[in-house]
Enzyme design. Structure first.
Site, PDB file in Angstrom:
ATOM      1  N   GLY A  39       0.796  -1.235   0.000  1.00  0.00           N
ATOM      2  CA  GLY A  39       0.000   0.000   0.000  1.00  0.00           C
ATOM      3  C   GLY A  39       0.822   1.276   0.000  1.00  0.00           C
ATOM      4  O   GLY A  39       1.809   1.410  -0.724  1.00  0.00           O
ATOM      5  N   ASP A  41       2.729   2.384   2.326  1.00  0.00           N
ATOM      6  CA  ASP A  41       4.073   2.078   2.865  1.00  0.00           C
ATOM      7  C   ASP A  41       4.994   1.644   1.726  1.00  0.00           C
ATOM      8  O   ASP A  41       6.116   2.146   1.557  1.00  0.00           O
ATOM      9  CB  ASP A  41       3.912   0.961   3.901  1.00  0.00           C
ATOM     10  CG  ASP A  41       5.043   0.891   4.903  1.00  0.00           C
ATOM     11  OD1 ASP A  41       5.053  -0.038   5.726  1.00  0.00           O
ATOM     12  OD2 ASP A  41       5.938   1.769   4.856  1.00  0.00           O
ATOM     13  N   VAL A 132      -5.216  -2.450   3.990  1.00  0.00           N
ATOM     14  CA  VAL A 132      -4.898  -3.760   4.596  1.00  0.00           C
ATOM     15  C   VAL A 132      -5.538  -3.891   5.980  1.00  0.00           C
ATOM     16  O   VAL A 132      -5.977  -4.962   6.390  1.00  0.00           O
ATOM     17  CB  VAL A 132      -3.356  -3.932   4.696  1.00  0.00           C
ATOM     18  CG1 VAL A 132      -2.942  -5.078   5.580  1.00  0.00           C
ATOM     19  CG2 VAL A 132      -2.781  -4.084   3.299  1.00  0.00           C
TER      20      VAL A 132
HETATM   21  N1  APR Z   1      -1.266   7.328  -2.148  1.00  0.00           N
HETATM   22  C1  APR Z   1      -2.358   7.581  -1.382  1.00  0.00           C
HETATM   23  N2  APR Z   1      -3.125   6.610  -0.843  1.00  0.00           N
HETATM   24  C2  APR Z   1      -2.775   5.328  -1.106  1.00  0.00           C
HETATM   25  C3  APR Z   1      -1.642   4.976  -1.897  1.00  0.00           C
HETATM   26  C4  APR Z   1      -0.877   6.054  -2.426  1.00  0.00           C
HETATM   27  N3  APR Z   1       0.214   5.837  -3.185  1.00  0.00           N
HETATM   28  N4  APR Z   1      -1.564   3.613  -1.967  1.00  0.00           N
HETATM   29  C5  APR Z   1      -2.608   3.131  -1.254  1.00  0.00           C
HETATM   30  N5  APR Z   1      -3.339   4.151  -0.744  1.00  0.00           N
HETATM   31  C6  APR Z   1      -4.558   4.102   0.090  1.00  0.00           C
HETATM   32  C7  APR Z   1      -5.351   2.824   0.101  1.00  0.00           C
HETATM   33  O1  APR Z   1      -6.238   2.799  -0.999  1.00  0.00           O
HETATM   34  C8  APR Z   1      -6.087   2.962   1.431  1.00  0.00           C
HETATM   35  O2  APR Z   1      -7.224   3.771   1.248  1.00  0.00           O
HETATM   36  O3  APR Z   1      -4.114   4.251   1.433  1.00  0.00           O
HETATM   37  C9  APR Z   1      -5.103   3.737   2.316  1.00  0.00           C
HETATM   38  C10 APR Z   1      -4.404   2.899   3.402  1.00  0.00           C
HETATM   39  O4  APR Z   1      -4.168   1.592   2.888  1.00  0.00           O
HETATM   40  P1  APR Z   1      -2.824   0.766   3.272  1.00  0.00           P
HETATM   41  O5  APR Z   1      -1.681   1.360   2.573  1.00  0.00           O
HETATM   42  O6  APR Z   1      -3.154  -0.677   3.054  1.00  0.00           O
HETATM   43  O7  APR Z   1      -2.602   1.046   4.825  1.00  0.00           O
HETATM   44  P2  APR Z   1      -3.355   0.452   6.111  1.00  0.00           P
HETATM   45  O8  APR Z   1      -4.747   0.020   5.815  1.00  0.00           O
HETATM   46  O9  APR Z   1      -3.136   1.487   7.161  1.00  0.00           O
HETATM   47  O10 APR Z   1      -2.526  -0.865   6.443  1.00  0.00           O
HETATM   48  C11 APR Z   1      -1.193  -0.705   6.871  1.00  0.00           C
HETATM   49  O11 APR Z   1      -0.409  -2.206   5.209  1.00  0.00           O
HETATM   50  O12 APR Z   1       1.109  -1.695   3.603  1.00  0.00           O
HETATM   51  C12 APR Z   1       0.964  -2.296   4.830  1.00  0.00           C
HETATM   52  O13 APR Z   1       3.074  -1.948   5.906  1.00  0.00           O
HETATM   53  C13 APR Z   1       1.722  -1.564   5.900  1.00  0.00           C
HETATM   54  O14 APR Z   1       1.354  -3.289   7.493  1.00  0.00           O
HETATM   55  C14 APR Z   1       0.951  -1.996   7.105  1.00  0.00           C
HETATM   56  C15 APR Z   1      -0.486  -2.007   6.614  1.00  0.00           C
END
Ligand code: APR
Length: 183
Positions: A39, A41, A132
């Site tokens: 995502g 991260d 996630v």
């Molecule tokens: N820019 C903006 N928003 C984004 C991007 C981006 N490049 N990529 C993904 N998103 C959005 C997703 O669509 C979602 O709405 O960010 C939001 C958060 O999703 P995740 O990245 O999956 O984060 P989270 O739900 O907080 O889960 C965190 O996921 O990636 C792993 O290492 C991370 O274990 C941690 C978990």
């Protein structure tokens, strides 16, 4: 928005990619290991380059030996990204039986506090925990916007960068229901 230091942070919502934002600090939806993931991260580490991970490892070797706790925030360089800093925060995993709303609010409060400590004037947030970590977007939007609107902050602009139309609509509806003016 609260009246602090005279200024009221301008609140903006947009659909886009947080790694492309021309702001002082972007917030990363990290995990407690601080060692990357998918995502947001994954995108931040991939585009920001190895310097970010190097500084994350330094945080793990010093202040956060056991990992960054949920709800807390810590800053590193933004490496090759347009932003100057990445503020890593660990959102709560959604639970239908355990109300973790305050932890999600803490992510936003603590990220703004770190931004102030850095002297950041503009901060971009993703929709923390809504990927996630499965937090329903409508509820996350209310928590996120209510929290930043009530947090005293000297930051000039708070930007929410939504990755798809559904998230953007959810945040617009939340701002409307909270009566928050959008910049
Ligand atoms: N820019 C903006 N928003 C984004 C991007 C981006 N490049 N990529 C993904 N998103 C959005 C997703 O669509 C979602 O709405 O960010 C939001 C958060 O999703 P995740 O990245 O999956 O984060 P989270 O739900 O907080 O889960 C965190 O996921 O990636 C792993 O290492 C991370 O274990 C941690 C978990």
């Amino acid at each position: 928005m609260s009246e602090s230091s005279g200024a009221t942070p301008r609140l903006t919502l947009l659909r886009g990619d947080i790694t492309e934002q021309q702001v002082d600090a972007i917030v990363n939806a990290a995990n407690s290991s601080l060692l990357g993931g998918g995502g947001v991260d994954g995108a931040i580490h991939r585009r920001g380059g190895p310097e970010i991970l190097e500084e994350c490892r330094a945080l793990r070797a010093s202040k956060y030996g056991r990992g960054l706790p949920t709800g807390r925030a810590a800053a590193t360089t933004a490496g090759r990204l347009p932003a100057r800093w990445v503020i890593h925060t660990v959102g709560p995993v959604f639970s239908s039986s355990d109300d973790r709303s305050e932890l999600l609010a803490d992510c936003h409060r603590n990220s703004l506090l770190v931004a102030e400590e850095l002297g950041a004037r503009s901060v971009a947030f993703p929709a923390i925990s809504t990927g996630v970590y499965r937090w329903p977007i409508d509820d996350a939007a209310i928590i996120a916007l209510r929290t930043v609107s009530q947090a005293p902050s000297s930051v000039a602009e708070i930007r929410f960068v939504l990755f798809d139309d559904r998230a953007l609509t959810a945040f617009r509806q939340a701002a409307d229901s909270l009566g928050l003016p959008l910049g």
